[in-house]
Design a protein around this motif. Sequence first.
Motif, PDB file in Angstrom:
ATOM      1  N   ARG A   1      31.042  49.285  12.762  1.00 43.09           N
ATOM      2  CA  ARG A   1      30.763  47.974  12.391  1.00 43.09           C
ATOM      3  C   ARG A   1      29.710  47.882  11.155  1.00 43.09           C
ATOM      4  NH1 ARG A   1      30.540  47.139  18.316  1.00 43.09           N
ATOM      5  NH2 ARG A   1      32.429  46.958  18.960  1.00 43.09           N
ATOM      6  N   PRO A   2      29.895  47.274  10.186  1.00 43.04           N
ATOM      7  CA  PRO A   2      29.099  47.370   9.082  1.00 43.04           C
ATOM      8  C   PRO A   2      28.099  46.320   9.363  1.00 43.04           C
ATOM      9  CG  PRO A   2      30.958  45.612   8.464  1.00 43.04           C
ATOM     10  CD  PRO A   2      31.282  46.395   9.827  1.00 43.04           C
ATOM     11  N   PHE A   3      26.619  47.129   8.896  1.00 41.59           N
ATOM     12  CA  PHE A   3      25.428  46.234   9.079  1.00 41.59           C
ATOM     13  C   PHE A   3      25.481  44.882   7.885  1.00 41.59           C
ATOM     14  CE2 PHE A   3      21.000  45.456   8.028  1.00 41.59           C
ATOM     15  CZ  PHE A   3      20.609  44.923   9.063  1.00 41.59           C
ATOM     16  N   ILE A   4      25.309  43.762   8.429  1.00 43.31           N
ATOM     17  CA  ILE A   4      25.112  42.821   7.502  1.00 43.31           C
ATOM     18  C   ILE A   4      23.893  42.173   7.512  1.00 43.31           C
ATOM     19  CG2 ILE A   4      25.919  40.748   6.517  1.00 43.31           C
ATOM     20  CD1 ILE A   4      28.619  41.492   7.879  1.00 43.31           C
ATOM     21  N   PRO A   5      22.870  42.356   6.676  1.00 44.05           N
ATOM     22  CA  PRO A   5      21.622  41.765   6.806  1.00 44.05           C
ATOM     23  C   PRO A   5      21.605  40.422   6.336  1.00 44.05           C
ATOM     24  CG  PRO A   5      21.773  43.122   4.516  1.00 44.05           C
ATOM     25  CD  PRO A   5      23.113  43.284   5.564  1.00 44.05           C
TER      26      PRO A   5
ATOM     27  N   TRP B   1       9.477  42.652   9.218  1.00 39.37           N
ATOM     28  CA  TRP B   1       9.282  41.935  10.668  1.00 39.37           C
ATOM     29  C   TRP B   1      10.465  41.354  11.069  1.00 39.37           C
ATOM     30  CZ3 TRP B   1       9.465  36.478  11.166  1.00 39.37           C
ATOM     31  CH2 TRP B   1       9.005  35.967  12.363  1.00 39.37           C
ATOM     32  N   SER B   2      11.334  40.965  10.016  1.00 39.34           N
ATOM     33  CA  SER B   2      12.490  40.123  10.556  1.00 39.34           C
ATOM     34  C   SER B   2      13.516  41.476  11.110  1.00 39.34           C
ATOM     35  CB  SER B   2      13.273  39.555   9.381  1.00 39.34           C
ATOM     36  OG  SER B   2      13.552  40.431   8.271  1.00 39.34           O
ATOM     37  N   LEU B   3      13.538  42.517  10.615  1.00 38.05           N
ATOM     38  CA  LEU B   3      14.162  43.379  11.296  1.00 38.05           C
ATOM     39  C   LEU B   3      13.645  44.033  12.593  1.00 38.05           C
ATOM     40  CD1 LEU B   3      14.712  45.905   8.248  1.00 38.05           C
ATOM     41  CD2 LEU B   3      16.109  44.455   9.053  1.00 38.05           C
ATOM     42  N   GLY B   4      12.554  43.312  13.071  1.00 31.73           N
ATOM     43  CA  GLY B   4      12.263  43.581  14.622  1.00 31.73           C
ATOM     44  C   GLY B   4      11.323  44.655  14.447  1.00 31.73           C
TER      45      GLY B   4
END
Length: 115
Positions: free
Chosen positions: A70-74, A109-112
């Motif tokens: 599955r593609p990662f969609i930021p 930060w938004s990436l966890g």
Amino acid sequence: MVKFQVFTKSKAPESLTTDDVKTFLTHLAVNRKVAAATQNLAFNALLFFFRHVLGKEFGVVDGVVRAKKRPFIPVVLARDEIEEILRHLEAPYDLIVKLLYGCGFLNVWSLGYTA
């Protein structure tokens, strides 16, 4: 390994074949709709099991339906969306958020990621 055992109906380990592995890996991708990483993990676990526990060579595993990666969609905000968010912040929080955003820390930060 438990799911493989259930899938093969508790077949004797000595009688397990590469075909059992192929059908199980295809079952994971088609019926269970697992992620590609999960299918790869199952493959490597079975490879280890065959080589180090059963003492058998695995052989060539062709014809397995591969799970789709599955593609990662930021999540990216447009410039006007960011300005709208910043407009609603009051001092001193607006300065803190602007500094963090300007340095790229909000992206991390938004990436966890946490310190």
